[in-house]
Design a protein around this motif. Structure first.
Motif, PDB file in Angstrom:
ATOM      1  N   ARG A 476      31.468 -10.649 -14.789  1.00 32.88           N
ATOM      2  CA  ARG A 476      31.968 -11.938 -14.571  1.00 32.88           C
ATOM      3  C   ARG A 476      31.519 -12.555 -13.436  1.00 32.88           C
ATOM      4  NH1 ARG A 476      38.157 -10.661 -13.139  1.00 32.88           N
ATOM      5  NH2 ARG A 476      38.116  -9.978 -10.790  1.00 32.88           N
ATOM      6  N   GLU A 477      30.984 -11.943 -12.192  1.00 38.44           N
ATOM      7  CA  GLU A 477      30.451 -12.314 -11.174  1.00 38.44           C
ATOM      8  C   GLU A 477      29.117 -12.940 -11.250  1.00 38.44           C
ATOM      9  OE1 GLU A 477      29.121 -11.568  -6.473  1.00 38.44           O
ATOM     10  OE2 GLU A 477      29.537  -9.780  -7.775  1.00 38.44           O
ATOM     11  N   ALA A 478      28.240 -12.423 -12.065  1.00 38.71           N
ATOM     12  CA  ALA A 478      27.118 -12.842 -12.775  1.00 38.71           C
ATOM     13  C   ALA A 478      27.104 -13.988 -13.553  1.00 38.71           C
ATOM     14  CB  ALA A 478      25.961 -11.849 -13.184  1.00 38.71           C
ATOM     15  N   GLU A 479      28.335 -14.069 -14.348  1.00 43.16           N
ATOM     16  CA  GLU A 479      28.552 -14.913 -15.254  1.00 43.16           C
ATOM     17  C   GLU A 479      28.538 -16.405 -14.323  1.00 43.16           C
ATOM     18  OE1 GLU A 479      30.578 -12.859 -19.103  1.00 43.16           O
ATOM     19  OE2 GLU A 479      31.679 -13.479 -17.514  1.00 43.16           O
ATOM     20  N   ARG A 480      29.620 -16.047 -13.563  1.00 45.95           N
ATOM     21  CA  ARG A 480      29.713 -17.558 -12.481  1.00 45.95           C
ATOM     22  C   ARG A 480      28.457 -17.927 -11.868  1.00 45.95           C
ATOM     23  NH1 ARG A 480      31.043 -16.462  -7.529  1.00 45.95           N
ATOM     24  NH2 ARG A 480      32.095 -14.572  -8.009  1.00 45.95           N
ATOM     25  N   ILE A 481      27.672 -16.827 -11.362  1.00 44.62           N
ATOM     26  CA  ILE A 481      26.604 -17.201 -10.598  1.00 44.62           C
ATOM     27  C   ILE A 481      25.473 -18.140 -11.443  1.00 44.62           C
ATOM     28  CG2 ILE A 481      24.425 -16.531  -9.502  1.00 44.62           C
ATOM     29  CD1 ILE A 481      26.406 -14.285  -8.412  1.00 44.62           C
ATOM     30  N   VAL A 482      25.278 -17.544 -12.642  1.00 44.37           N
ATOM     31  CA  VAL A 482      24.486 -18.054 -13.734  1.00 44.37           C
ATOM     32  C   VAL A 482      24.944 -19.486 -13.934  1.00 44.37           C
ATOM     33  CG1 VAL A 482      23.671 -17.887 -16.058  1.00 44.37           C
ATOM     34  CG2 VAL A 482      23.363 -16.217 -14.508  1.00 44.37           C
ATOM     35  N   ALA A 483      25.918 -19.657 -14.215  1.00 48.79           N
ATOM     36  CA  ALA A 483      26.727 -21.237 -14.512  1.00 48.79           C
ATOM     37  C   ALA A 483      26.365 -22.166 -13.539  1.00 48.79           C
ATOM     38  CB  ALA A 483      28.447 -20.635 -14.706  1.00 48.79           C
ATOM     39  N   MET A 484      26.701 -21.613 -12.397  1.00 46.48           N
ATOM     40  CA  MET A 484      26.289 -22.533 -11.278  1.00 46.48           C
ATOM     41  C   MET A 484      24.827 -22.809 -10.972  1.00 46.48           C
ATOM     42  SD  MET A 484      29.468 -23.216 -10.741  1.00 46.48           S
ATOM     43  CE  MET A 484      29.030 -24.477  -9.503  1.00 46.48           C
ATOM     44  N   LEU A 485      23.971 -21.956 -11.112  1.00 47.47           N
ATOM     45  CA  LEU A 485      22.682 -22.076 -11.274  1.00 47.47           C
ATOM     46  C   LEU A 485      22.142 -22.999 -12.336  1.00 47.47           C
ATOM     47  CD1 LEU A 485      21.230 -18.566 -10.447  1.00 47.47           C
ATOM     48  CD2 LEU A 485      21.336 -20.436  -9.005  1.00 47.47           C
ATOM     49  N   TYR A 486      22.715 -23.059 -13.492  1.00 50.49           N
ATOM     50  CA  TYR A 486      22.312 -23.867 -14.687  1.00 50.49           C
ATOM     51  C   TYR A 486      22.863 -25.302 -14.208  1.00 50.49           C
ATOM     52  CZ  TYR A 486      20.379 -20.695 -18.090  1.00 50.49           C
ATOM     53  OH  TYR A 486      19.690 -19.829 -18.981  1.00 50.49           O
ATOM     54  N   VAL A 492      16.214 -22.836 -12.292  1.00 48.10           N
ATOM     55  CA  VAL A 492      16.190 -22.978 -13.547  1.00 48.10           C
ATOM     56  C   VAL A 492      16.378 -24.472 -14.162  1.00 48.10           C
ATOM     57  CG1 VAL A 492      18.619 -22.471 -13.985  1.00 48.10           C
ATOM     58  CG2 VAL A 492      17.171 -21.822 -15.752  1.00 48.10           C
ATOM     59  N   PRO A 493      16.062 -24.830 -15.213  1.00 40.86           N
ATOM     60  CA  PRO A 493      16.088 -26.048 -15.581  1.00 40.86           C
ATOM     61  C   PRO A 493      17.675 -26.354 -15.576  1.00 40.86           C
ATOM     62  CG  PRO A 493      14.395 -25.174 -16.740  1.00 40.86           C
ATOM     63  CD  PRO A 493      14.970 -24.062 -16.068  1.00 40.86           C
ATOM     64  N   ARG A 494      18.073 -27.600 -15.279  1.00 37.44           N
ATOM     65  CA  ARG A 494      19.335 -27.897 -15.242  1.00 37.44           C
ATOM     66  C   ARG A 494      19.880 -28.281 -16.499  1.00 37.44           C
ATOM     67  NH1 ARG A 494      23.144 -32.151 -15.007  1.00 37.44           N
ATOM     68  NH2 ARG A 494      24.555 -31.960 -13.543  1.00 37.44           N
ATOM     69  N   ASP A 495      20.874 -27.479 -16.852  1.00 42.07           N
ATOM     70  CA  ASP A 495      21.630 -27.350 -18.052  1.00 42.07           C
ATOM     71  C   ASP A 495      23.169 -27.268 -18.202  1.00 42.07           C
ATOM     72  OD1 ASP A 495      22.436 -26.931 -20.822  1.00 42.07           O
ATOM     73  OD2 ASP A 495      20.654 -25.774 -21.528  1.00 42.07           O
ATOM     74  N   GLU A 496      23.891 -28.363 -18.167  1.00 38.79           N
ATOM     75  CA  GLU A 496      25.188 -28.332 -17.804  1.00 38.79           C
ATOM     76  C   GLU A 496      25.925 -27.704 -18.921  1.00 38.79           C
ATOM     77  OE1 GLU A 496      28.629 -31.528 -16.747  1.00 38.79           O
ATOM     78  OE2 GLU A 496      26.930 -31.819 -15.720  1.00 38.79           O
ATOM     79  N   LYS A 497      25.563 -28.051 -19.954  1.00 36.79           N
ATOM     80  CA  LYS A 497      26.264 -27.394 -21.203  1.00 36.79           C
ATOM     81  C   LYS A 497      26.169 -26.068 -21.245  1.00 36.79           C
ATOM     82  CE  LYS A 497      26.798 -27.851 -26.010  1.00 36.79           C
ATOM     83  NZ  LYS A 497      26.064 -28.449 -27.305  1.00 36.79           N
ATOM     84  N   LEU A 498      24.862 -25.226 -21.060  1.00 39.69           N
ATOM     85  CA  LEU A 498      24.960 -23.826 -20.969  1.00 39.69           C
ATOM     86  C   LEU A 498      25.550 -23.351 -19.788  1.00 39.69           C
ATOM     87  CD1 LEU A 498      23.775 -21.440 -22.287  1.00 39.69           C
ATOM     88  CD2 LEU A 498      21.686 -21.795 -21.215  1.00 39.69           C
ATOM     89  N   GLY A 499      25.369 -24.115 -18.604  1.00 39.19           N
ATOM     90  CA  GLY A 499      26.237 -23.620 -17.358  1.00 39.19           C
ATOM     91  C   GLY A 499      27.622 -23.352 -17.549  1.00 39.19           C
ATOM     92  N   GLU A 500      28.454 -24.486 -18.253  1.00 33.39           N
ATOM     93  CA  GLU A 500      29.805 -24.533 -18.519  1.00 33.39           C
ATOM     94  C   GLU A 500      30.154 -23.400 -19.383  1.00 33.39           C
ATOM     95  OE1 GLU A 500      33.023 -27.362 -20.499  1.00 33.39           O
ATOM     96  OE2 GLU A 500      31.028 -28.400 -19.605  1.00 33.39           O
ATOM     97  N   SER A 501      29.211 -23.010 -20.388  1.00 35.14           N
ATOM     98  CA  SER A 501      29.548 -21.716 -21.363  1.00 35.14           C
ATOM     99  C   SER A 501      29.592 -20.584 -20.749  1.00 35.14           C
ATOM    100  CB  SER A 501      28.683 -21.706 -22.454  1.00 35.14           C
ATOM    101  OG  SER A 501      27.153 -21.277 -21.872  1.00 35.14           O
ATOM    102  N   TYR A 502      28.706 -20.296 -19.595  1.00 35.41           N
ATOM    103  CA  TYR A 502      28.802 -19.244 -18.672  1.00 35.41           C
ATOM    104  C   TYR A 502      29.981 -19.289 -18.094  1.00 35.41           C
ATOM    105  CZ  TYR A 502      24.570 -16.878 -19.786  1.00 35.41           C
ATOM    106  OH  TYR A 502      23.579 -16.394 -20.703  1.00 35.41           O
ATOM    107  N   LEU A 503      30.469 -20.476 -17.387  1.00 40.03           N
ATOM    108  CA  LEU A 503      31.534 -20.614 -16.494  1.00 40.03           C
ATOM    109  C   LEU A 503      32.930 -20.361 -17.209  1.00 40.03           C
ATOM    110  CD1 LEU A 503      32.050 -21.427 -13.361  1.00 40.03           C
ATOM    111  CD2 LEU A 503      32.085 -23.808 -14.152  1.00 40.03           C
ATOM    112  N   LYS A 504      33.025 -20.761 -18.470  1.00 37.90           N
ATOM    113  CA  LYS A 504      34.230 -20.459 -19.262  1.00 37.90           C
ATOM    114  C   LYS A 504      34.013 -18.850 -19.664  1.00 37.90           C
ATOM    115  CE  LYS A 504      34.499 -24.754 -21.895  1.00 37.90           C
ATOM    116  NZ  LYS A 504      34.566 -25.210 -23.208  1.00 37.90           N
TER     117      LYS A 504
END
Length: 954
Positions: A476-486, A492-504
């Motif tokens: 879950r920590e990695a999921e949160r980090i990946v989310a914020m990076l997206y 990484v190219p900005r992708d708010e939708k993909l980032g939000e999916s990882y954040l969820k």
């Protein structure tokens, strides 16, 4: 019914203890399980009473003595089987005391060629039971029986060769004998031959396919061990097609014959639903049966099932009990489980002593997870003294076994420099090792190190790949980090939708930080449903007491996001967050109470929350404490000085300057001009213009150390482009030749520039230039204009000059309060009072803690020979303004000023006005004060020079 178990056909059970113990599911344990001996004479009353288990079944009214008599009669008639049975009765004492004559009966029967008797005699000599132990004789009799086709004897001889009984270990011979026994139809021979091929021994190459063939033969002949091994082979699917259903069938067959390992493995199949329909209750029942038989593995798994509540109601106490039984039976995993339970207090009170003891035992036995956890206990000092060195040794042992978390722990020590020099390159290598072994924490660490370029060149793409790997693995920590990076497009190219999916995903996995971040993201959207969802996520984060979630809730109510603003509720949430040590909430309350933003100003609450936030490292709170509050009572100056020091120590030039001022003024600290000079220099070196100007001023005057005109001019020149004070200092340097050749024209340009920028000192200096004709023609009109401008800008010495001009011989009555203050026209200090009898008007002197410093600045100028500064010091000492009151010293300075005015033609117009002021002061002195004033005047005349504006002067 009376039953007797005879040793007919038994082989030594102790033999197997000499072989390596096999883990559950292995095939490397050769055994010699007792089997029944066949008696097929249906006409023999003795044999008719034999059961399938080699026990006798008496008639309802029969007695052991009658049975013995029956077998004795048949033995006498020459029935070999009856003779074997009767010989045992006599030898072992059935229905009569034991008698060695039974051995003679058995020996005679064996000598006549009866294989059953031969095997029995051989077993007796092998065991040393009722006869001396003699492996040689045992081999002789067993060999005769085996040559006669007795499979069990051949199998027993194989065991003797395998164990080296009566000679050297001989694996090839043991294998040949097992094969021979199998050929005679002995299932144990087939089973043991299979075991040897499965493991392989010197002289017997490993052959898994061959081992399975032997297991099939033994299983078909009803040997429970072979059935168990065949079931395990079918589960493994090596050397035979995997068949979980078939495996379950053979394991069930073995379990029905009370093969305890088979019961335990069949239990695992029911628990997992592999090869059978899932049935946790059946699985638990079979596992407990195996556990009660003493199988350590099953005891440990029974403990696991109680701990998990699988197939039974969860019971930590019974879990602990079964784990303890297995641990005492040597199960290393159970020792580890028991250590964890004592460490966490599961089923018992927390007991770190017991935990460290069992953990150390499991670690010493080689269990990697125990070695790692023992390391964590040693590192934390749980149950023992803290020992990072030993902790590292256990981490290394676990890492050598391939445990990723141990590699991560070693990386953490190297990265932090705990118990060893900080080594980022080593930390990187170890983190990479742990990451490659699949440890999510190591993958996250490696990602962070690659992002930051720690221990290896920065590589955000590679770092992100490791973050993503850990995130996709469910960390879950990695999921949160990946989310914020997206979301931020970082690496990484900005992708708010993909980032939000990882954040969820991270939020759903219970990560409070992700829940809060997701809520903040949703609150920015206009959809009522998304704002409602945001509120739910915040509630989940708050339930975990995650501090920033309180701040987010407070902000939600403060801004009215999704609802009407509610400042009272916002304040409650911020307060709860602050009390939960949330730095953001503490900072918000700090600033709110300090500045009265949305709440009534409250210095006590402001100081409390500012101190809490500052203590956690919040810079805004530190700055608020360093500058103070606009509240009453004011923040203690010592508190302000402490936080100025904290900020200054971190290289903040603005607070280096502020701290220097505090040392100059004695504001919260003792006056220390040397310390002030140190902090001015630091701030100046960090580019702070005001500090550069202040440093130049100190270096010109020698305040805090030796004066240095050259360095002073250098710092003044650096700051002169932006600082009016530095412009003034540069002008004065050229005016008086301080650190540079005297040049009144250049001086005047700098002074005019400084005065235009608002420097009162520069305007006053220009007035003096025109008053004395220093490099220009004397011009009383221009001098008066500049004195007025300087006074308007706050120059006290210019105000004194104007007051002296306005005074006539009668003392002039139409004067401002400011002028009257400097002309000693009001407030004649009493000799009995503790301070001045009048308070200077607001424009006469600066209020607050600059009073003392301004007096000191005036004193420096007075000592340099400036007459208006000498008038200032005279009035200050006479009144006690910013200095200790000394009326005699005040009079002496006023008299010294008259001499200074008289020394310069342009200033001679001030001699008479100055004389009037001094006479006014002297009139109020006592006789003793006048005498002392005369002595002080002589001293000042000898030590304080009169300034000569036409020559170089320091």
């Amino acid at each position: 019914m009376l039953s007797l178990v005879l040793v007919v056909g038994a082989s030594c059970p102790a033999v197997t203890q000499a072989l390596p113990s096999a883990p559950l599911g292995s095939a490397n344990q050769v055994s010699g399980t007792p089997a029944a001996m066949s008696f097929n004479d249906a006409a023999s009353p003795c044999l008719l009473l034999m059961t399938a288990r080699n026990a006798f079944s008496l008639a309802p009214l029969g007695t052991p003595a009658q049975l013995r008599k029956t077998c004795a009669a048949e033995s006498a008639r020459g029935n070999p089987a009856a003779r074997v049975i009767y010989g045992q009765m006599v030898l072992f004492g059935y229905a009569a005391p034991p008698d060695k004559s039974g051995l003679a009966i058995l020996t005679q029967t064996a000598a006549e060629g009866d294989a059953r008797a031969q095997r029995l005699i051989g077993s007796l000599y092998r065991e040393g039971y009722r006869v001396p132990k003699d492996p040689r004789l045992a081999r002789q009799w067993l060999s005769r029986a085996a040559e006669g086709g007795d499979g069990r004897s051949a199998e027993t001889l194989g065991l003797m060769d395998y164990n080296g009984e009566g000679g050297s270990v001989d694996f090839p011979s043991a294998y040949r004998l097992f094969v021979r026994a199998a050929g005679y139809g002995e299932p144990l021979g087939a089973t043991n031959a299979g075991r040897m091929l499965f493991v392989g021994q010197p002289g017997v190459p490993r052959d898994e396919a061959g081992s399975v063939a032997w297991f099939i033969q033994g299983a078909l002949q009803g040997d429970a061990d072979a059935q168990f091994q065949l079931g395990m082979a079918l589960l493994r699917g090596s050397a035979i097609v995997a068949d979980a259903h078939g495996a379950a069938g053979w394991l069930a067959a073995a379990a029905a014959r009370n093969q305890r390992e088979a019961k335990a493995m069949l239990a695992e199949l029911y628990l997992s639903g592999k090869g059978v329909s899932p049935d946790a209750l059946r699985g638990f029942s079979l596992m407990t049966e195996a556990a009660r038989s003493g199988l350590a593995y099953a005891q440990r798994r029974t403990g696991d099932l109680y701990a998990q509540g699988t197939g039974v109601t969860r019971n930590d106490v019974l879990a602990l009990e079964w784990h303890r039984k297995a641990a005492l039976n040597g199960d290393t995993n159970a020792q580890f489980a028991l250590a964890v339970q004592y460490r966490l207090g599961q089923g018992c009170p927390v007991d770190f002593d017991a935990a460290i003891g069992w953990m150390r035992g499991a670690a010493q036995a080689g269990l990697a997870v125990a070695q790692n956890d023992l390391g964590t206990m040693l590192q934390a000092g749980e149950g023992t003294r803290r020992d990072i060195g030993e902790a590292r040794l256990w981490y290394e042992r676990a890492s050598e076994q391939g445990l990723g978390i141990a590699s991560y722990n070693l990386a953490s020590l190297a990265r932090a420099g705990l118990g060893e020099p900080r080594d980022l390159a080593r930390a990187y290598r170890l983190a990479r090792l742990g990451a490659q072994r699949g440890n999510a924490q190591a993958q996250v660490m490696l990602g962070g190190m690659l992002f930051a370029g720690e221990g290896a060149p920065a590589d955000k793409a590679a770092g992100f790949a490791w973050y993503r790997k850990a995130a996709d693995g469910g960390d879950r920590e990695a999921e949160r980090i990946v989310a914020m990076l997206y979301i931020n497009g970082n690496g990484v190219p900005r992708d708010e939708k993909l980032g939000e999916s990882y954040l969820k995903r991270a939020a759903m996995h219970g990560d409070a930080q992700a829940q809060t971040a997701l809520a903040i993201l949703l609150l920015k959207r206009p959809s009522p449903d998304e704002q409602s969802a945001a509120r739910e996520w915040l509630i989940k984060a708050v339930s975990q007491r995650f501090g920033p979630a309180y701040a987010a809730m407070g902000t939600l109510y403060a801004k009215g996001e999704g609802a009407a603003p509610d400042q009272a509720s916002a304040l409650q949430w911020f307060t709860r967050g602050a009390e939960s040590n949330d730095e953001v909430s503490q900072r918000i309350l700090c600033l709110a109470y300090a500045n009265g933003s949305g709440v009534a100003p409250d210095v006590v609450k402001a100081q409390r929350w500012c101190t809490a936030a500052a203590g956690a490292g919040d810079t805004l709170a530190m700055r608020q404490l360093a500058t103070g509050f606009a509240t009453d009572p004011p923040l203690p100056s010592a508190t302000r000085a402490y936080w100025q020091w904290r900020l200054a120590s971190n290289g903040d030039a603005a607070y280096e300057l502020m701290l220097a001022d505090s040392y100059d003024l004695g504001r919260g600290v003792a006056v220390d001009f040397g310390a002030a000079l140190y902090w001015f220099r630091r701030a100046a070196e960090h580019g702070n213009v005001d500090a550069q100007s202040a440093l130049a001023s100190h270096l010109f005057s020698g305040l805090g150390g030796e004066s240095d005109d050259l360095e002073a001019l250098e710092w003044a020149s650096r700051a002169a482009a932006a600082s009016a004070s530095a412009m003034d200092l540069t002008g004065e340097a050229y005016l008086y030749g301080r650190g540079v050749a005297r040049n009144p024209q250049i001086a005047r340009r700098w002074l005019e520039k400084a005065a235009t920028a608002g420097s009162a000192d520069a305007a006053n200096e220009l007035a003096n230039v025109y008053q004395t004709g220093n490099g220009v023609a004397c011009d009383d009109t221009l001098a008066a204009q500049w004195y007025r401008k300087a006074a308007a800008l706050g120059s006290r010495q210019a105000a004194i000059a104007l007051a002296l001009h306005q005074q006539d011989d009668d003392g002039a009555v139409a004067l401002t309060a400011r002028a009257r203050y400097w002309l000693a026209l009001e407030g004649d200090p009493s000799t009995k009072a503790g301070g001045p009898t009048s308070t200077p008007p607001a424009d006469a002197m600066q209020a607050g803690d600059r009073l003392d410093f301004d007096a000191l600045s005036a004193l420096n100028k007075a000592l340099a020979g400036m007459p208006f500064a000498q008038i200032e010091m005279g009035i200050l000492f006479w009144r006690g303004g910013g200095v200790m009151r000394d009326r005699a010293l005040g009079d002496a300075w006023l008299r010294r000023a008259q001499s200074a005015f008289g020394a310069q033609p342009g200033w001679r117009c001030f001699v008479q006005p100055a004389r009037i002021v001094e006479a006014r002061v002297r009139a109020g002195l006592t006789e003793a004060e006048r005498e002392r004033a005369d002595l002080l005047t002589e001293n000042l005349l000898m030590t304080v020079p009169a300034i000569n504006v036409a020559t170089e002067m320091k």
